[in-house]
Design a protein around this motif. Structure first.
Motif, PDB file in Angstrom:
ATOM      1  N   LEU A  62       0.831  -1.195   0.000  1.00 44.00           N
ATOM      2  CA  LEU A  62       0.000   0.000   0.000  1.00 44.00           C
ATOM      3  C   LEU A  62       0.872   1.254   0.000  1.00 44.00           C
ATOM      4  O   LEU A  62       1.805   1.381   0.795  1.00 44.00           O
ATOM      5  CB  LEU A  62      -0.910   0.007   1.233  1.00 44.00           C
ATOM      6  CG  LEU A  62      -1.918   1.137   1.328  1.00 44.00           C
ATOM      7  CD1 LEU A  62      -2.944   1.056   0.194  1.00 44.00           C
ATOM      8  CD2 LEU A  62      -2.629   1.093   2.681  1.00 44.00           C
ATOM      9  N   TYR A  63       0.551   2.170  -0.915  1.00 37.49           N
ATOM     10  CA  TYR A  63       1.231   3.461  -1.023  1.00 37.49           C
ATOM     11  C   TYR A  63       0.208   4.572  -0.837  1.00 37.49           C
ATOM     12  O   TYR A  63      -0.950   4.422  -1.209  1.00 37.49           O
ATOM     13  CB  TYR A  63       1.887   3.614  -2.405  1.00 37.49           C
ATOM     14  CG  TYR A  63       2.967   2.596  -2.666  1.00 37.49           C
ATOM     15  CD1 TYR A  63       4.299   2.892  -2.357  1.00 37.49           C
ATOM     16  CD2 TYR A  63       2.674   1.358  -3.213  1.00 37.49           C
ATOM     17  CE1 TYR A  63       5.302   1.954  -2.602  1.00 37.49           C
ATOM     18  CE2 TYR A  63       3.670   0.421  -3.449  1.00 37.49           C
ATOM     19  CZ  TYR A  63       4.974   0.726  -3.143  1.00 37.49           C
ATOM     20  OH  TYR A  63       5.957  -0.195  -3.375  1.00 37.49           O
ATOM     21  N   VAL A  75       3.325   2.866   2.962  1.00 35.84           N
ATOM     22  CA  VAL A  75       2.780   2.994   4.318  1.00 35.84           C
ATOM     23  C   VAL A  75       2.609   1.641   5.005  1.00 35.84           C
ATOM     24  O   VAL A  75       1.933   1.542   6.032  1.00 35.84           O
ATOM     25  CB  VAL A  75       1.448   3.787   4.329  1.00 35.84           C
ATOM     26  CG1 VAL A  75       1.675   5.224   3.917  1.00 35.84           C
ATOM     27  CG2 VAL A  75       0.395   3.124   3.465  1.00 35.84           C
ATOM     28  N   MET A  76       3.214   0.593   4.466  1.00 36.39           N
ATOM     29  CA  MET A  76       3.063  -0.741   5.066  1.00 36.39           C
ATOM     30  C   MET A  76       3.560  -0.778   6.511  1.00 36.39           C
ATOM     31  O   MET A  76       3.018  -1.508   7.332  1.00 36.39           O
ATOM     32  CB  MET A  76       3.789  -1.792   4.225  1.00 36.39           C
ATOM     33  CG  MET A  76       3.180  -2.006   2.849  1.00 36.39           C
ATOM     34  SD  MET A  76       1.426  -2.454   2.897  1.00 36.39           S
ATOM     35  CE  MET A  76       1.517  -4.064   3.649  1.00 36.39           C
ATOM     36  N   GLY A  77       4.562   0.021   6.844  1.00 40.20           N
ATOM     37  CA  GLY A  77       5.068   0.072   8.214  1.00 40.20           C
ATOM     38  C   GLY A  77       4.050   0.608   9.209  1.00 40.20           C
ATOM     39  O   GLY A  77       4.191   0.387  10.417  1.00 40.20           O
ATOM     40  N   GLU A  83       2.800  -7.987   7.978  1.00 33.50           N
ATOM     41  CA  GLU A  83       3.762  -8.955   7.451  1.00 33.50           C
ATOM     42  C   GLU A  83       3.580 -10.347   8.037  1.00 33.50           C
ATOM     43  O   GLU A  83       4.441 -11.199   7.891  1.00 33.50           O
ATOM     44  CB  GLU A  83       5.196  -8.470   7.713  1.00 33.50           C
ATOM     45  CG  GLU A  83       5.554  -7.218   6.939  1.00 33.50           C
ATOM     46  CD  GLU A  83       5.460  -7.406   5.437  1.00 33.50           C
ATOM     47  OE1 GLU A  83       5.865  -8.458   4.916  1.00 33.50           O
ATOM     48  OE2 GLU A  83       4.952  -6.481   4.777  1.00 33.50           O
ATOM     49  N   THR A  84       2.471 -10.566   8.742  1.00 32.44           N
ATOM     50  CA  THR A  84       2.255 -11.887   9.323  1.00 32.44           C
ATOM     51  C   THR A  84       1.066 -12.554   8.647  1.00 32.44           C
ATOM     52  O   THR A  84      -0.030 -12.017   8.608  1.00 32.44           O
ATOM     53  CB  THR A  84       1.978 -11.786  10.838  1.00 32.44           C
ATOM     54  OG1 THR A  84       0.842 -10.944  11.041  1.00 32.44           O
ATOM     55  CG2 THR A  84       3.163 -11.208  11.576  1.00 32.44           C
ATOM     56  N   ALA A  85       1.311 -13.710   8.106  1.00 29.20           N
ATOM     57  CA  ALA A  85       0.246 -14.483   7.479  1.00 29.20           C
ATOM     58  C   ALA A  85       0.633 -15.952   7.506  1.00 29.20           C
ATOM     59  O   ALA A  85       1.799 -16.294   7.345  1.00 29.20           O
ATOM     60  CB  ALA A  85       0.003 -14.036   6.049  1.00 29.20           C
ATOM     61  N   GLY A  92       0.166  -8.439   3.671  1.00 27.26           N
ATOM     62  CA  GLY A  92      -0.138  -7.218   2.935  1.00 27.26           C
ATOM     63  C   GLY A  92      -1.615  -6.965   2.745  1.00 27.26           C
ATOM     64  O   GLY A  92      -2.467  -7.569   3.398  1.00 27.26           O
ATOM     65  N   VAL A  93      -1.910  -6.057   1.832  1.00 30.33           N
ATOM     66  CA  VAL A  93      -3.273  -5.584   1.582  1.00 30.33           C
ATOM     67  C   VAL A  93      -3.815  -6.247   0.319  1.00 30.33           C
ATOM     68  O   VAL A  93      -3.150  -6.244  -0.722  1.00 30.33           O
ATOM     69  CB  VAL A  93      -3.303  -4.046   1.440  1.00 30.33           C
ATOM     70  CG1 VAL A  93      -4.697  -3.551   1.101  1.00 30.33           C
ATOM     71  CG2 VAL A  93      -2.787  -3.387   2.712  1.00 30.33           C
TER      72      VAL A  93
END
Length: 187
Positions: A62-63, A75-77, A83-85, A92-93
């Motif tokens: 995601l940006y 904006v992933m941070g 980051e967990t799956a 992620g999205v």
């Protein structure tokens, strides 16, 4: 939106997508944009009021831009647990769902059981643990806290026949809690 503004928006979106792919020079058609570096091609774009644009890459990154898409930041941070799956899900999205009832709100569907919302055009994000993978979302047209979501049954991930059931859920508090509305809806 006036006809000229609509054409500019469409032209800018086409130009933005094409510029990432290196296909055209946006300046040659009179649009001011900066070169944007993303991790993959754009999957979806959402343009909000207040010059805010979200872009989602095909790698689920995601940006966000606060200047009508001229500059983007990853904006992933800011997305807690993005980051967990666990298999068969991904990090992620997966998708973005803007609210028609409140132009500052979006629901971000994660690739697993963790999702996010924003009330302020992405200045901040709030994690929503649905404890279930969502297959899709429909936001209410006039009530910003209401949304429908469908959940794919566990059989959908394990079935080789292609058949699976879905359950329909409703939330009255912008995805804080989900309540089962209808079960075993055949796909």
């Amino acid at each position: 939106m006036m006809g000229g503004s609509r054409q500019w928006v469409v032209g800018a979106l086409v130009c933005l997508s094409a510029a990432v792919a290196g296909a055209i020079d946006c300046k040659s058609i009179g649009l001011r944009v900066s070169e944007v570096s993303m991790d993959a091609p754009i999957k979806d774009i959402v343009w909000l009021e207040g010059k805010v644009v979200f872009a989602l890459s095909t790698k689920h990154t995601l940006y966000r831009s606060s200047d009508d898409g001229r500059h983007f930041s990853n904006v992933m941070g800011m997305l807690e647990d993005s980051e967990t799956a666990e298999a068969p899900f991904h990090s992620g999205v997966e998708a973005m769902y803007p609210s028609d009832a409140d132009g500052k709100r979006l629901f971000f569907q994660g690739g697993g059981t963790v999702h996010w919302v924003t009330y302020d055009r992405g200045e901040s994000f709030i994690q929503r643990k649905a404890n279930m993978p969502l297959g899709g979302i429909k936001m209410h047209k006039t009530k910003p806290d209401y949304l429908l979501a469908f959940r794919l049954s566990d059989d959908c991930f394990n079935s080789r026949s292609g058949e699976c059931d879905q359950d329909l859920y409703v939330s009255y508090d912008f995805a804080t809690k989900f309540h089962k509305a209808v079960g075993k809806v055949a796909q």
